[in-house]
Write an enzyme that holds these catalytic residues in place. Structure first.
Site, PDB file in Angstrom:
ATOM      1  N   GLU A 127       0.825  -1.214   0.000  1.00 53.54           N
ATOM      2  CA  GLU A 127       0.000   0.000   0.000  1.00 53.54           C
ATOM      3  C   GLU A 127       0.861   1.268   0.000  1.00 53.54           C
ATOM      4  OE1 GLU A 127      -2.861  -0.278   3.180  1.00 53.54           O
ATOM      5  OE2 GLU A 127      -4.121  -1.668   2.052  1.00 53.54           O
ATOM      6  N   GLU A 198      -6.700  -7.993  -0.868  1.00 57.04           N
ATOM      7  CA  GLU A 198      -7.335  -7.900   0.455  1.00 57.04           C
ATOM      8  C   GLU A 198      -8.826  -7.620   0.294  1.00 57.04           C
ATOM      9  OE1 GLU A 198      -5.549  -5.300   3.295  1.00 57.04           O
ATOM     10  OE2 GLU A 198      -3.508  -6.045   2.964  1.00 57.04           O
TER      11      GLU A 198
END
Length: 750
Positions: A127, A198
């Site tokens: 991320e 995710e």
């Protein structure tokens, strides 16, 4: 627990186990590695392989994951000139060194797919897009370097960057979130597949916060939508099993139980209806796999908010997905056949005719997890205590003329740092005001050895101000502040600059920030290892009298019989940490209540592998006034089972038998199965007719076979599992001809 967790994941329909690699666990000191016990990542991957599943390896090595320091070892903080996660030579050197170490371990064991192993994907960074702009031109340079470094490892299988839309070729950019079919921009190159790293089955929970709930229906809808509308070829649930943040591993304010609302809960128990609903979805999707992979794709409009996503193969394969994006139930015609589509749902038709699964139709009852006390620690004679010493300025050897940063002082060796000072009061005023600013997370103030007050921050705002009016006698006063961290930060730019601990101290408007301070890192009990057999035997313990602050408690117990999961009910305690046989089962903070006035976590997981048959040592360190006489050791199980099958709704996928590759024969049955060593002892509800609702909420309808209860009890009572045929013959005829029938059974296991 690994083998059973992997087996349950496989039974639930998963093909891949995805895991992070925790740098701070594996390299706690520079060039000193630990791959033993719970850190044995090679053993974990081989166990996944032995059960026939693939592996997605998220090396990072920054991982966030609500894990202390985002997985970075704290020693990096002290590397000269280092700046985390940017184009910085010291950081890149250590990052590449650790990444190469992990890759070489995998290669040596032939674990990459190119070597015949199970690892089909690897991840570099995590991320990064969230912080990239903070590093200006060095952000993109670091992204390109990270990608080149990873690809240069020559693993022979793809690398990915999650939540990094600019991932350089050939690294694959992937999505994280709950609605990737709707929110994601998609692959940044036509040569890259659509991967969802995710798919959040719940969300992280901090102390003072309630659980974050996400329904099975919502997960199923967005998962299926991603596959058909984004050509999704990989969806990972975060988490499918979250487990436990043992010890001091979780990040700031994160509770010890992690993603307990996942399909497999903290104890590895199937959480319904998520587990079974997703299991049925997986089975339905796999029945469509030939058409999905090789069929010709088309979209047919069925209504204003309804569409059919159709895949036609060259050999007659046909799979259809009937999508209702509307907020109301819809009646549609597809291939001249009528279908009822619940609001915001997708029906799966593996033969383009028969609905075997609908994302909004749940046929499994919600779990009812029961905690049964098996050992109560209610006898004062069973407990011994040891009072933690409250240091004063003269007891300290570490001194400074200013307030020190807690993280840089403790080096993450302890949650605790004592700030002590000696203060001369000359005025005759009886009351004095203490005003303290702490950058996190908890403060306990002592004046001349007596507690005068406490304060704390929260996950959304760790910084807080403590203000208290107290009595300070004329003359010398010893003031001791115990500042407590509840985990390290886990994300954000420039973590190496992050500070904690006291930043300002004022007494009666006089600023003591620049003053002579004495420091003690950690607790005396930590240095003595009072939580171990050896350490606890080296001090004199006292008999329990009453709850006190800053107190160590110890007792022993024998392991309960059976194999059910075990948990420690700490509902009567305050805040602290618990150990069993020297192993920390985590921090607890029962008194930090949610908005509803209940603890964020009451029960704490005790793996049976931590235990010995007799004489287990239980040690608690309690910061507040918790009462150990009301805690208990409990067993954990689900005691509710429910089944629901209907002529109206699609049957559970495992209620069908595949006759050949493209045709199905319905076998309408309700299946009930208790957890191990439990049997069905009560039928709470049973109706064959038209009962309303489902396993979550139900009621008798206008049509009901009066013999239902008797027939179900005969089939199920006293058994660990049973099945009841949903046929007119089984219930002695048709109680209401012309009415579509439903069979719904709700039972209890003991």
């Amino acid at each position: 627990m690994w083998p059973s967790l992997i087996a349950k994941a496989k039974k639930g329909g998963l093909d891949v186990i995805q895991t992070y690699v925790f740098w701070n666990l594996h390299e706690p000191q520079p060039d000193q590695y630990d791959f033993s016990g719970r850190n044995d990542i090679v053993s974990f991957i081989k166990q996944v392989q032995q059960q026939g599943l693939y592996v997605s390896l998220r090396i990072g090595p920054f991982i966030e994951a609500e894990w202390g320091y985002g997985g970075l070892p704290f020693w990096l903080h002290d590397v000269p000139g280092i700046v985390f996660r940017t184009y910085n030579e010291p950081f890149m050197f250590h990052m590449q060194n650790f990444t190469t170490t992990i890759v070489n371990m995998m290669k040596a064991e032939k674990l990459f797919a190119s070597q015949g192993g199970p690892i089909i994907l690897s991840q570099i960074e995590n991320e990064y897009q969230n912080v990239e702009s903070s590093f200006h031109e060095d952000g993109p340079r670091y992204v390109n370097w990270s990608a080149q470094m990873a690809v240069g490892q020559n693993t022979g299988e793809p690398w990915m960057m999650c939540k990094q839309q600019t991932a350089p070729d050939p690294v694959i950019n992937t999505c994280n979130g709950m609605r990737c079919a709707e929110t994601w921009e998609g692959p940044n190159s036509p040569n890259k597949p659509s991967l969802w790293t995710e798919n959040w089955t719940s969300f992280v929970q901090g102390y003072g916060e309630g659980p974050n709930m996400r329904t099975a229906q919502d997960i199923a809808f967005h998962t299926t939508a991603f596959i058909i509308s984004r050509n999704g070829s990989f969806v990972n649930y975060y988490m499918y099993h979250g487990g436990t943040n043992f010890g001091r591993t979780p990040a700031a304010f994160i509770i010890t139980g992690y993603y307990d609302q996942a399909p497999l809960d903290e104890y590895g128990i199937e959480r319904e209806p998520k587990y079974s609903h997703l299991q049925n979805m997986h089975a339905a999707l796999k029945q469509c796999s030939q058409a999905l992979l090789y069929g010709q794709f088309s979209i047919l409009p069925l209504g204003q908010d309804q569409d059919a996503y159709v895949y036609n193969g060259n050999s007659g394969e046909c799979a259809a997905f009937l999508v209702n994006n509307g907020s109301r139930e819809a009646q549609v015609l597809y291939q001249s056949l009528p279908y009822t589509l619940p609001s915001k749902s997708i029906s799966i038709l593996p033969d383009c005719k028969t609905v075997v699964f609908n994302t909004a139709t749940v046929s499994t009852a919600p779990s009812t997890r029961s905690m049964l006390p098996v050992i109560s620690f209610d006898s004062p004679q069973e407990w011994e205590t040891y009072s933690e010493y409250i240091p004063q300025y003269d007891d300290t050897s570490l001194r400074s003329d200013t307030l020190l940063d807690q993280m840089n002082t403790t080096k993450d060796t302890s949650d605790y740092l004592w700030y002590t000072m000696r203060f001369q009061k000359n005025s005759s005023e009886t009351q004095s005001t203490l005003n303290v600013i702490s950058l996190g997370h908890v403060l306990r103030a002592y004046v001349n050895g007596a507690l005068v007050g406490s304060a704390h921050g929260a996950r959304t705002g760790p910084t807080f101000t403590f203000e208290n009016t107290t009595s300070l006698p004329t003359g010398i006063n010893n003031i001791s502040f115990l500042n407590v961290m509840v985990g390290l930060p886990d994300s954000g730019a420039h973590m190496e600059r992050r500070r904690a601990g006291l930043s300002q101290v004022m007494i009666q408007q006089e600023n003591f920030t620049s003053y002579s301070w004495g420091y003690q890192v950690g607790l005396v009990g930590e240095k003595l290892s009072l939580y171990t057999d050896e350490g606890s035997s080296k001090v004199t313990w006292s008999q329990y009298e009453n709850p006190r602050t800053l107190t160590w408690y110890k007792t022993t117990f024998d392991t309960p019989e059976g194999n059910e999961p075990i948990t420690l009910n700490l509902g009567s305690m305050g805040k602290g940490e618990a150990w069993i046989n020297g192993q920390s089962i985590g921090r607890y903070w029962v008194t930090f209540m949610t908005a509803k006035g209940i603890p964020s976590q009451t029960w704490y997981n005790v793996p049976r592998s931590f235990l010995r048959p007799n004489g287990n040592l239980l040690v608690l360190f309690e910061e507040e006034y918790g009462n150990p006489l009301n805690i208990s050791l409990d067993t954990v199980s689900n005691n509710r089972v429910c089944g629901h099958v209907s002529d109206i709704q699609p049957r559970k996928v495992n209620s069908w038998e595949v006759r050949d590759h493209y045709q199905w024969r319905p076998i309408p049955r309700v299946y009930l199965q208790c957890p191990p060593k439990r049997v069905i002892t009560k039928i709470v509800f049973a109706s064959h007719g038209n009962p309303s609702g489902n396993c979550e909420s139900y009621a008798l309808g206008s049509c009901h076979s009066s013999s239902t209860q008797q027939i179900v009890e005969k089939a199920c009572l006293g058994k660990s599992q049973c099945s009841i045929a949903h046929t007119l013959e089984n219930f002695g005829g048709d109680p209401c001809p012309g009415t579509l029938k439903t069979l719904l059974v709700d039972a209890r296991c003991e």
